[in-house]
Motif scaffolding. Structure first.
Motif, PDB file in Angstrom:
ATOM      1  N   UNK A 204       0.853  -1.187   0.000  1.00  0.00           N
ATOM      2  CA  UNK A 204       0.000   0.000   0.000  1.00  0.00           C
ATOM      3  C   UNK A 204       0.889   1.237   0.000  1.00  0.00           C
ATOM      4  N   UNK A 205       0.377   2.309  -0.585  1.00  0.00           N
ATOM      5  CA  UNK A 205       1.102   3.574  -0.648  1.00  0.00           C
ATOM      6  C   UNK A 205       0.251   4.669  -0.035  1.00  0.00           C
ATOM      7  N   UNK A 206       0.825   5.373   0.943  1.00  0.00           N
ATOM      8  CA  UNK A 206       0.145   6.492   1.585  1.00  0.00           C
ATOM      9  C   UNK A 206       0.781   7.807   1.178  1.00  0.00           C
ATOM     10  N   UNK A 207      -0.024   8.861   1.122  1.00  0.00           N
ATOM     11  CA  UNK A 207       0.466  10.164   0.669  1.00  0.00           C
ATOM     12  C   UNK A 207      -0.121  11.262   1.527  1.00  0.00           C
ATOM     13  N   UNK A 208       0.774  12.135   2.045  1.00  0.00           N
ATOM     14  CA  UNK A 208       0.347  13.353   2.738  1.00  0.00           C
ATOM     15  C   UNK A 208       1.395  14.425   2.514  1.00  0.00           C
ATOM     16  N   UNK A 209       0.987  15.548   1.923  1.00  0.00           N
ATOM     17  CA  UNK A 209       1.891  16.648   1.587  1.00  0.00           C
ATOM     18  C   UNK A 209       3.115  16.095   0.847  1.00  0.00           C
ATOM     19  N   UNK A 210       4.317  16.246   1.421  1.00  0.00           N
ATOM     20  CA  UNK A 210       5.513  15.756   0.729  1.00  0.00           C
ATOM     21  C   UNK A 210       5.960  14.392   1.238  1.00  0.00           C
ATOM     22  N   UNK A 211       5.124  13.746   2.051  1.00  0.00           N
ATOM     23  CA  UNK A 211       5.491  12.452   2.617  1.00  0.00           C
ATOM     24  C   UNK A 211       4.844  11.304   1.848  1.00  0.00           C
ATOM     25  N   UNK A 212       5.636  10.272   1.599  1.00  0.00           N
ATOM     26  CA  UNK A 212       5.175   9.052   0.934  1.00  0.00           C
ATOM     27  C   UNK A 212       5.461   7.873   1.854  1.00  0.00           C
TER      28      UNK A 212
ATOM     29  N   UNK B  15      -3.635   3.976  -0.960  1.00  0.00           N
ATOM     30  CA  UNK B  15      -4.034   3.176  -2.108  1.00  0.00           C
ATOM     31  C   UNK B  15      -3.293   1.859  -2.135  1.00  0.00           C
ATOM     32  N   UNK B  16      -3.861   0.880  -2.824  1.00  0.00           N
ATOM     33  CA  UNK B  16      -3.256  -0.450  -2.926  1.00  0.00           C
ATOM     34  C   UNK B  16      -2.480  -0.555  -4.227  1.00  0.00           C
ATOM     35  N   UNK B  17      -1.269  -1.089  -4.131  1.00  0.00           N
ATOM     36  CA  UNK B  17      -0.416  -1.280  -5.296  1.00  0.00           C
ATOM     37  C   UNK B  17      -0.560  -2.697  -5.834  1.00  0.00           C
ATOM     38  N   UNK B  18      -0.325  -2.851  -7.113  1.00  0.00           N
ATOM     39  CA  UNK B  18      -0.295  -4.182  -7.718  1.00  0.00           C
ATOM     40  C   UNK B  18       0.915  -4.925  -7.163  1.00  0.00           C
ATOM     41  N   UNK B  19       0.656  -5.944  -6.345  1.00  0.00           N
ATOM     42  CA  UNK B  19       1.755  -6.641  -5.667  1.00  0.00           C
ATOM     43  C   UNK B  19       2.718  -7.276  -6.651  1.00  0.00           C
ATOM     44  N   UNK B  20       2.220  -7.806  -7.750  1.00  0.00           N
ATOM     45  CA  UNK B  20       3.097  -8.437  -8.737  1.00  0.00           C
ATOM     46  C   UNK B  20       3.920  -7.407  -9.496  1.00  0.00           C
ATOM     47  N   UNK B  21       3.392  -6.198  -9.645  1.00  0.00           N
ATOM     48  CA  UNK B  21       4.188  -5.132 -10.262  1.00  0.00           C
ATOM     49  C   UNK B  21       5.355  -4.749  -9.366  1.00  0.00           C
ATOM     50  N   UNK B  22       5.109  -4.703  -8.080  1.00  0.00           N
ATOM     51  CA  UNK B  22       6.188  -4.389  -7.135  1.00  0.00           C
ATOM     52  C   UNK B  22       7.226  -5.504  -7.118  1.00  0.00           C
ATOM     53  N   UNK B  23       6.765  -6.756  -7.013  1.00  0.00           N
ATOM     54  CA  UNK B  23       7.704  -7.881  -6.991  1.00  0.00           C
ATOM     55  C   UNK B  23       8.501  -7.955  -8.287  1.00  0.00           C
TER      56      UNK B  23
END
Length: 920
Positions: free
Chosen positions: A403-411, A855-863
């Protein structure tokens, strides 16, 4: 054996395979022994023994040994009821987070309150009681069912069929309730029940009330479903087990022919195991197929490489059966599909554990000054994740999900490492805040994806479609988390205003007085035996070392004045080198320090560490010799006498409560200079501060005591000397209006050399108080310019008290800045300079509950991208910092994915240890 056909065929196949082994090794498709061993253990544990992927390799090894030992031990139990009870009990216990529970019991045994770090979930006695009750009920239910129930062939009217129908209905209800919790259904259609235009915490919480109630209902139904599964011995993942059981029940009800292999040769347990493997591989196949399509589209959308991408795309279409074979093979092996150089050239990566990287999670990170902001937010983020996971907002929780979180300039990068009964183990990583061009491009894409999902207007259609469906990132939900918002303001027109700077010098004296009085009042209340009177009714006697002004015989080295050539000018270059002493070749040009005296060298003060502690013992005589050495050259016959402080008495017996430390009472300035500067001392402000103090003994005549102390001229004179000496050290004897560059240098702790500076830096506590007063005054100047002038003394005191309690005002590079962030100070302020724009800036951090988009990332794309990263650096040895595979792309998020990899291949600035989140 030579004539056995099967062995002859195997011999031929292996001969062909061995020929290609070097080729497979060169391509990086052969697994290292450790990766192969861990992968095999993980697959057997998950699909053969009913466990889960583990957060560490050690946990995986221990859990595998225990689970396999349990399965083997069950064969030696003669009673079938005993086997059932044994497997049910141990199955339940092994599905719990045993390591954390043992840790809690250990701490309870040692009577320690600090169970773990603040980011971990603490168990309570209620949870232990709940687990005990569930275990007893499970053993009782399975024992009674095995003893009394008769398992006949499943028919439409049998009890098994009724249970199957019930589970189907339960599965459908839970699926609907889960999809309602997320922003998109199937990742495509916008959920009409999800709140729109979510920008503030208050608005979101108001609109999410109904969804939270639905989430509670869903959690209750899941817990009820677990009790249905007690006789299946399924604990690890209720939602997956529910799906698998529904499929098995549906097949039994739909297939009436009992002669089929599925019905005749397999019992229910084996069927559930096979369905579980097929479910997992089907999810992987769909994710890999989406990844292949995304890579093809990503290559085509890049204009610079469209020609070569067209060729590769045509080849993929022509050889699509082979591409499909690669996808199926990597799916069967549960290994990543590797896009070479992130181009549409695919290979099957070697099998490896879900964790992807060797070593313990969270032990390595590229720590920098920004790491502290992730450290502060992780406990609150863990709590928010607990609620979201329990409600189903993040979808199906599977080990290896990202999963990817976003707030201002933080990821924030979140990876699920392990799932069990009522708990989930995650790793949280923080990506760099200093954005590069690639980082900025992909961060902008992430913002666009989240804005299109969460910041829609009310008039938008209810069932709109996800505009970024092809992206590897699919928005899920927003999480309210207590963290720091970062605001940067340009101070042009404030810090360079002549009127503001003129008021600054007057306010500085007032703030110095307030800081010193507050310090002394707190000091007297904490130290009981300081400044005690010898007898009641007698005035306090302050004995100060008198400065010997009689002529002394001095060596030529001691009487020589400092040559101006030995000192660098204190220039106005804001970012220049700090002044240093020019080393001459002749020894007589250098300052000689008397033995046993730790003396600062005039002119090199700025290069000393402000925070250093002076440990050497300085005698009274040497102290005043040091002060004398601080004077410029003058005629011996016309030397002005230094301030002589005789024995003096306080006129009030309670003045010792506000007395300065004795080492602060000496004076280093000439009498004429001190007399000249005394006129700047705000006596009315000093009297007002004293009357506001509450450090005096609780007596009926407390007001009279305050008045007596306020009238004590001796006490006031000591404050005048200390305040004006600090004031003099800031400006170096210059009465002109300070420049913005001067303000920034002093704010940063770089003071100009003056007569008073040597005296001041020998008193680290006073130096820090004076520096704090200077910084408070700057913040006061900014506030007055933006919010309006201060009306009276009462408002000024309230403002300073707020600075003291709610603010940290200093430098971002200070260690105390990090401490203030971790202690969650409500506000932080820092002054800086932007050399690119040529402006002075103010940075304000505000602690508040804000929304993080997740948001949820495509796990196979990450792997796949991580596998390519490993292949490219270790096998292809392509370590070019500008290589294609790490360039920004809005669909693949290549640069962010590479950053999130474990060092040394990746470079996250923060990586948490495995965090165990309790979900009951």
């Amino acid at each position: 054996m030579i004539n056995i056909p099967a062995l002859e065929q195997m011999n031929q196949i292996l001969h062909i395979l061995f020929i290609f082994l070097p080729f497979f090794w060169a391509l990086g498709t052969l697994p290292p022994p450790d990766a192969l061993f861990l992968w095999a253990m993980e697959q057997v544990l998950e699909f053969g023994l009913g466990g889960s992927s583990m957060s560490t390799h050690l946990r995986l090894l221990i859990m595998f040994i225990i689970s396999a030992g349990t399965a083997v031990a069950s064969y030696f139990i003669p009673s079938t009821v005993g086997v059932v009870l044994f497997m049910t009990g141990l199955g339940f216990l092994l599905s719990l987070n045993l390591s954390e529970m043992v840790l809690v019991v250990k701490h309870i045994g040692t009577k320690s309150n600090a169970l773990s770090s603040g980011s971990e979930i603490r168990f309570t006695w209620r949870e232990y009681l709940f687990y005990s009750v569930v275990l007893v009920l499970a053993l009782l239910e399975t024992g009674l069912l095995h003893h009394f129930a008769s398992f006949s062939q499943i028919s439409k009217n049998s009890p098994q069929a009724v249970v199957g129908y019930t589970l189907m209905i339960l599965f459908i209800i839970l699926w609907i309730l889960k999809e309602i919790q997320s922003i998109y259904i199937f990742g495509i259609f916008r959920n009409p029940f999800y709140p729109k235009d979510v920008q503030t915490v208050t608005l979101f919480l108001e609109k999410q009330t109904k969804l939270m109630k639905i989430g509670v209902v869903r959690r209750i139904l899941i817990n009820l479903g677990r009790y249905y599964f007690m006789f299946w011995f399924v604990w690890q993942n209720t939602e997956n087990a529910l799906l698998e059981t529904v499929i098995v029940s549906a097949v039994h009800l739909l297939i009436s022919n009992t002669d089929l292999w599925w019905s005749r040769s397999l019992d229910t347990g084996i069927k559930l195991l096979l369905v579980g493997i097929m479910r997992d591989r089907l999810i992987q196949f769909i994710a890999k197929l989406q990844f292949v399509v995304t890579v093809l589209v990503a290559s085509w959308t890049e204009k610079k490489r469209r020609k070569s991408a067209t060729t590769l795309g045509v080849l993929n279409i022509v050889f699509s059966p082979f591409v499909l074979v690669f996808i199926v093979l990597s799916t069967v092996l549960s290994s990543p599909l590797v896009p070479l150089f992130t181009l549409p050239l695919f290979l099957v990566g070697f099998p490896r554990p879900i964790q992807s990287w060797p070593g313990v999670v969270g032990t390595t990170a590229c720590v920098c000054a920004d790491t502290v902001y992730y450290c502060q937010m992780v406990p609150g983020l863990t709590t928010a994740l607990q609620s979201a996971m329990a409600a189903g907002s993040l979808g199906l929780l599977l080990p290896g999900s990202h999963y990817l979180g976003r707030f201002q300039d933080r990821l924030i990068w979140i990876m699920i490492l392990e799932c069990g009964y009522s708990y989930c183990c995650v790793n949280i990583k923080g990506l760099e805040l200093q954005e590069t061009s690639c980082h900025t491009a992909e961060a902008r894409t992430v913002d666009e994806v989240f804005e299109s999902a969460f910041e829609q207007e009310e008039y938008v259609k209810l069932c709109s479609i996800n505009e970024h469906f092809g992206n590897v990132l699919t928005p899920c939900t927003v999480l309210p988390v207590k963290l720091y918002s970062d605001a940067r303001n340009v101070l042009s027109g404030i810090i360079d205003s002549h009127d503001n700077l003129k008021e600054f010098k007057g306010d500085l004296v007032k703030v110095l007085v307030w800081i010193l009085v507050q310090y002394c009042s707190r000091r007297s209340s904490m130290l009981e035996n300081v400044h005690k009177t010898e007898s009641k009714g007698k005035a306090s006697l302050i004995i100060l070392p008198a400065l010997n002004t009689e002529p002394q015989t001095e060596s030529p080295e001691d009487t020589d004045s400092l040559n101006s050539e030995n000192l660098d000018d204190w220039s106005d270059d804001v970012f220049g080198e700090e002044p240093t002493i020019k080393k001459g070749k002749d020894e007589k040009d250098q300052l000689k320090v008397l033995p046993g005296i730790n003396l600062p060298i005039p002119g090199s003060v700025e290069s000393q560490n402000v925070d250093s502690h002076f440990t050497n013992t300085v005698t009274e005589k040497s102290l005043y010799q040091a002060v004398a050495l601080g004077y410029p050259a003058s005629d011996k016959g016309k030397q002005e006498t230094m301030a002589y402080i005789p024995l003096m008495e306080f006129s009030c017996s309670h003045s010792h409560l506000l007395s300065l430390p004795e080492e602060w009472m000496s004076n280093c300035l000439p009498n004429s200079k001190m007399k000249e500067m005394s006129s700047l001392f705000p006596e009315d402000w000093y009297q007002f501060i004293l009357r506001q103090l509450k450090c005096f003994p609780s007596k009926e005549n407390a007001s009279n005591v305050v008045e007596e102390i306020a009238k004590d001229r001796v006490l006031k004179d000591f404050y005048v000397r200390a305040v004006m000496t600090c004031y003099f050290s800031f400006w170096g004897g210059d009465n002109m209006i300070p420049s913005p560059g001067h303000i920034l240098r002093v704010y940063s702790g770089v003071l100009p050399w003056s007569l008073a500076l040597d005296w001041l830096i020998e008193k680290p506590d006073l130096f820090q108080l004076a520096l704090k007063a200077f910084r408070y005054t700057l913040k006061l100047m900014v506030d007055k310019a933006s919010l309006g002038p201060i009306e009276d003394f009462k408002e000024l005191i309230n403002c300073l008290e707020k600075y003291e309690s709610d603010w940290y005002i200093g430098l971002v590079s200070d260690e105390k800045w990090k401490e203030a962030v971790l202690q969650e100070k409500p506000y932080l302020f820092s002054l800086g300079y932007d050399p690119n724009m040529g402006v002075y800036t103010g940075r304000v951090l505000t602690l508040q509950e804000l929304l993080i988009h997740v948001g949820k990332l495509n796990a196979e794309a990450v792997r796949g991208q991580w596998a390519n990263l490993s292949w490219e650096l270790l096998y292809a040895t392509n370590d070019d910092e500008e290589r294609y595979s790490i360039q920004a792309h809005p669909l693949l998020l290549r640069n962010l994915t590479v950053q999130a990899a474990d060092p040394p291949l990746g470079y996250p600035i923060y990586s948490s240890k495995p965090l165990h989140i309790h979900l009951v």
